[in-house]
Design an enzyme around this catalytic site. Structure first.
Site, PDB file in Angstrom:
ATOM      1  N   LEU A 189      35.090 -59.387  20.795  1.00  0.00           N
ATOM      2  CA  LEU A 189      34.999 -58.463  21.927  1.00  0.00           C
ATOM      3  C   LEU A 189      33.570 -57.931  21.922  1.00  0.00           C
ATOM      4  O   LEU A 189      32.964 -57.772  20.853  1.00  0.00           O
ATOM      5  CB  LEU A 189      35.971 -57.291  21.755  1.00  0.00           C
ATOM      6  CG  LEU A 189      37.473 -57.615  21.806  1.00  0.00           C
ATOM      7  CD1 LEU A 189      38.298 -56.355  21.525  1.00  0.00           C
ATOM      8  CD2 LEU A 189      37.865 -58.196  23.157  1.00  0.00           C
ATOM      9  N   ASP A 190      33.039 -57.637  23.103  1.00  0.00           N
ATOM     10  CA  ASP A 190      31.701 -57.044  23.170  1.00  0.00           C
ATOM     11  C   ASP A 190      31.703 -55.699  22.448  1.00  0.00           C
ATOM     12  O   ASP A 190      32.753 -55.061  22.324  1.00  0.00           O
ATOM     13  CB  ASP A 190      31.296 -56.806  24.631  1.00  0.00           C
ATOM     14  CG  ASP A 190      31.150 -58.107  25.400  1.00  0.00           C
ATOM     15  OD1 ASP A 190      31.004 -59.161  24.759  1.00  0.00           O
ATOM     16  OD2 ASP A 190      31.191 -58.045  26.635  1.00  0.00           O
ATOM     17  N   GLY A 191      30.511 -55.242  22.061  1.00  0.00           N
ATOM     18  CA  GLY A 191      30.396 -53.955  21.362  1.00  0.00           C
ATOM     19  C   GLY A 191      31.025 -52.809  22.148  1.00  0.00           C
ATOM     20  O   GLY A 191      31.636 -51.912  21.574  1.00  0.00           O
ATOM     21  N   LYS A 213      32.638 -59.582  32.451  1.00  0.00           N
ATOM     22  CA  LYS A 213      31.459 -58.920  33.035  1.00  0.00           C
ATOM     23  C   LYS A 213      30.730 -59.892  33.959  1.00  0.00           C
ATOM     24  O   LYS A 213      30.287 -59.525  35.050  1.00  0.00           O
ATOM     25  CB  LYS A 213      30.527 -58.433  31.925  1.00  0.00           C
ATOM     26  CG  LYS A 213      31.121 -57.261  31.163  1.00  0.00           C
ATOM     27  CD  LYS A 213      30.253 -56.865  29.996  1.00  0.00           C
ATOM     28  CE  LYS A 213      30.931 -55.774  29.196  1.00  0.00           C
ATOM     29  NZ  LYS A 213      30.469 -55.733  27.821  1.00  0.00           N
TER      30      LYS A 213
END
Ligand code: URA
Length: 235
Positions: free
Chosen positions: A103-105, A189
């Protein structure tokens, strides 16, 4: 295997803590008090009781974590940022766990951690199309036409054609639920970017059939249940 390793593998103590408990006469093997940490036990047939608790040997560990923002989905980070592994107790940090997917930060929510490489790779294989479900908020409300474009397979800025994704917008506001069957870098995104929109928050709520437990606060974790593991193994 050595008794201290067996106890550590069960996730109840580090090897050092296990050795200390053995010295304090807090561990028995098949009803007899254990005298040394290096005594050999058979994980399939022996019964080990640690500080009054009978242990069940787990060859592999599977954990569900509610990843907070700002924590990296990796085993270590070159820039010294906190990783999901850093959020686990010390005894579990030594079990070779890694995140099953990324998962992205700034993305929160469900991340699975395991040391079972083969099953993790199977679940992440691009051929398997395992569901990943996210709750999103975006800068503006998505239109019906855009939902249909995502259903047919959006084309990203670099020409990549996404697999069909399902979006269910909330009745009001700019949020909703999106289900992907793949997991490319920054995929949601970039999908919203391709529709001239922008994701403002993202939380994964399901991976395969495993749902994020609502009682887990940010950074909290629990072991997967036998039932959840059986579902993952059926993939
Ligand atoms: N898609 C994204 O853009 N980010 C994530 O963290 C997961 C899916």
């Amino acid at each position: 295997m050595r008794l201290d390793k067996y106890i550590a593998d069960c996730g109840v103590a580090s090897r050092r803590e296990a050795a200390a408990a053995i010295r304090r006469k807090g561990v028995s093997v098949n009803g007899v008090l254990a005298s040394s940490a290096d005594m050999k036990v058979n994980e399939e047939t022996d019964t080990v009781v640690y500080c009054g608790e009978p242990l069940v040997y787990m060859k592999y560990v599977w954990i569900m974590m509610n990843k907070p923002q700002g924590v990296i989905s990796a085993t270590e980070d070159a820039k010294g940022q906190k990783t999901v592994i850093d959020l686990l107790p010390e005894r579990l940090q030594k079990q070779g766990l890694f995140p099953c997917g990324r998962l992205d930060g700034d993305t929160t929510g469900l991340i699975l951690l395991t040391n079972e490489g083969e099953l993790a790779h199977r679940l992440l294989s691009p051929k398997r199309h395992v569901d990943k479900v996210y709750r999103y908020s975006s800068a503006r409300r998505i239109t019906e036409e855009e939902i249909n474009r995502a259903k047919e397979g959006l084309v990203l800025g670099d020409g990549y054609e996404c697999l069909p994704a399902e979006i269910v917008a909330d009745p009001e506001g700019c949020g909703g639920i999106i289900t992907l069957r793949e997991g490319k870098y920054h995929q949601i995104k970039r999908m919203f970017g391709a529709m001239d929109n922008r994701i403002t928050s993202l939380c994964r709520v399901r991976f395969a059939e495993v749902e994020l437990s609502p009682e887990l606060g940010a950074g909290e974790w629990r072991y997967l249940t036998e039932e959840e593991l059986n579902v993952l193994r059926s993939h």
